[in-house]
Every structure is written in structure tokens, then in C-alpha cells.
Design an enzyme around this catalytic site. Structure first.
Site, mmCIF file in Angstrom:
data_model
loop_
_atom_site.group_PDB
_atom_site.id
_atom_site.type_symbol
_atom_site.label_atom_id
_atom_site.label_comp_id
_atom_site.label_asym_id
_atom_site.label_seq_id
_atom_site.Cartn_x
_atom_site.Cartn_y
_atom_site.Cartn_z
ATOM 1 N N ARG A 196 -106.150 -32.664 53.972
ATOM 2 C CA ARG A 196 -105.655 -31.744 54.986
ATOM 3 C C ARG A 196 -106.544 -30.515 55.056
ATOM 4 N NH1 ARG A 196 -99.299 -30.877 53.838
ATOM 5 N NH2 ARG A 196 -99.893 -28.780 54.472
ATOM 6 N N ARG A 240 -100.781 -19.515 51.591
ATOM 7 C CA ARG A 240 -99.524 -20.267 51.745
ATOM 8 C C ARG A 240 -98.540 -19.902 50.629
ATOM 9 N NH1 ARG A 240 -101.935 -26.085 52.126
ATOM 10 N NH2 ARG A 240 -99.781 -26.826 52.069
ATOM 11 N N LYS A 250 -92.506 -32.247 47.284
ATOM 12 C CA LYS A 250 -91.373 -32.555 48.169
ATOM 13 C C LYS A 250 -91.698 -33.649 49.178
ATOM 14 C CE LYS A 250 -91.622 -28.556 50.705
ATOM 15 N NZ LYS A 250 -92.905 -28.062 50.240
ATOM 16 N N ARG A 285 -105.328 -33.101 46.453
ATOM 17 C CA ARG A 285 -104.437 -33.962 47.246
ATOM 18 C C ARG A 285 -105.199 -34.577 48.420
ATOM 19 N NH1 ARG A 285 -98.882 -31.361 49.332
ATOM 20 N NH2 ARG A 285 -100.191 -30.036 50.616
ATOM 21 N N ARG A 299 -87.862 -22.641 56.564
ATOM 22 C CA ARG A 299 -88.777 -21.874 55.724
ATOM 23 C C ARG A 299 -88.508 -20.380 55.812
ATOM 24 N NH1 ARG A 299 -93.067 -26.063 55.647
ATOM 25 N NH2 ARG A 299 -94.750 -25.445 54.278
#
Ligand code: AMP
Length: 213
Positions: A160, A171, A13, A127, A88
Site C-alpha cells: 500500500r 497515521r 484488524k 506488510r 474512527r
């Protein structure tokens, strides 16, 4: 037209939101990016949210909603916003609906980035992103041209802190428990659209465009 990009962490996203915002002049509001900026600046808010983010838990609704209210109040037009990673929880979604109503505005489309759980972990642990421009890379599927430096800024790419396997598993659990109820929330409102997020970046982008036109 106001949009929401909804989906598991790692569903792409953020990458697509940045692309769409830059090409189609949406105001991109990513609560995750806003919080990371506060953490980087060492603000009180940054210190507070960091304690939730580093464990992969959600920041409490009242804090998140206050940040969004603050962001929107200075905007001239509340009508071309792309919300990424917000809302969320159902409480956040209801607060957003109420807030937009005050500006005679609403959410027009919610694009849900559908992807299997197996794919997510791989995407997240590989990532890396640019600390300067925010461009997101994946060491396996979308690596930078030169060894771990940003193609645009030339600075060293970083990972991150919450993109490690242990935090990612939490998560995912948090997403299933607290965020997935938003699927039926927005289905009921008739604004819900499915994106096959397992496809290539370009194919996903084209799916998004087809829903916007
Ligand atoms: P993201 O960059 O969207 O993956 O967000 C990174 C982290 O920031 C999440 O794991 C949460 O801890 C926190 N966060 C971001 N957006 C929200 C939100 N709308 N509600 C609660 N916590 C959030």
C-alpha cells in the site's frame, strides 16, 4: 450481532476481519478497502479521498458517513455487520449509532486490538497484500510461499502506498488524537472488549471467537 474492530493501523484488524467474515458470514465493511477500490477505479470519490489517504490523514467525517449510509441502505438485514476501520472519530461513532437505530439495530461488541506502538511500524512496513483477493501477508512474520506472489491467486503482491514509515508515523499520531477517544466512548456503552493483538494470528482469532460465544 454487529461488531466493530478498533485499533492502531497495523494491529491486525483487517486480517482478522477477513478471516471472521469468511468463516462466520459477517458482512465485512472496511472503509479503507472501499476507498482503495474507488481510488483504483479513478472515480471522483477516489480522487477526493486519495488526497487525505496518501498523507495518512482521516477522510472528513461527512464523506465517510455518506459512504456507510449508502452501503447499508441496500442491505436486507442490518444485523451481522463487521465494521473494520470505521468509526474512527466520535462524530462517526455517533452517526453510526443513529443510523443503526433507524434499522432497529445497534453495535453489540467493540473489539479493541491492543498492541505496542513499536510493533506497529515493523508490521506495517513489511506488510504486502494481494491486489486481487486482498489477502494480507508480512514479509517477516507471514510471508507468501513463493517469492512475493499470492498463495491463492498467484499474482504479484503489492505494498500500500500509505504503508511507508513517514506516512505511518502520521497515521499513528492521527489515531491517538482522533480515534483513541472511541475507547472511552464504547467503554461507557458497556460494549468494549480487549484483544491482545501481539499474539499469533491463530491465538488472536481464538480470542475473538471466545468473545463472540
Ligand atoms: P485503513 O485501510 O483502515 O488503514 O485506512 C486507510 C486510510 O483510509 C486511512 O489512513 C484514512 O486516510 C482513510 N480512512 C479509512 N477509514 C476511515 C474512516 N473511518 N474515517 C476517516 N478516514 C478513513
Amino acid at each position: 450481532m454487529n461488531l466493530i474492530f478498533l485499533g492502531f493501523p497495523g494491529s491486525g484488524k483487517g486480517t482478522q476481519a477477513k478471516l471472521l467474515a469468511s468463516r462466520n458470514a459477517f458482512v465485512h465493511i472496511s472503509t479503507g478497502d472501499l476507498f482503495r477500490e474507488e481510488i483504483k477505479n479513478g472515480s471522483d470519490l477516489g480522487k477526493l479521498v486519495n488526497s487525505y489517504i496518501e498523507k495518512g490523514n482521516l477522510v472528513p467525517d461527512d464523506i465517510v458517513i455518506a459512504v456507510i449510509e449508502n452501503k447499508i441502505k441496500d442491505m436486507e438485514n442490518v444485523d451481522k455487520i463487521l465494521f473494520d476501520g470505521f468509526p474512527r472519530t466520535v462524530e462517526q461513532a455517533e452517526a453510526l449509532d443513529n443510523l443503526l437505530e433507524k434499522y432497529s439495530s445497534k453495535i453489540d461488541k467493540v473489539l479493541f486490538f491492543e498492541i505496542s506502538e513499536n510493533e506497529i511500524i515493523d508490521r506495517i512496513v513489511y506488510r504486502i497484500n494481494c491486489p486481487k483477493c486482498g489477502k494480507i501477508y508480512n514479509l517477516k512474520t507471514n510471508p507468501p510461499k513463493n517469492d512475493e506472489t499470492c498463495d491463492i491467486c498467484g499474482v504479484k503482491l503489492v505494498q500500500r502506498k500509505d504503508d511507508n514509515e513517514e506516512v505511518v508515523l502520521n497515521r499513528i499520531k492521527v489515531y491517538k488524537e482522533q480515534t483513541s477517544p472511541l475507547i472511552s466512548y464504547y467503554r461507557t456503552q458497556g460494549v468494549f472488549y480487549l484483544i491482545d493483538a501481539s499474539k499469533s494470528q491463530e491465538e488472536v482469532y481464538n480470542q475473538i471467537l471466545s468473545y463472540l460465544n
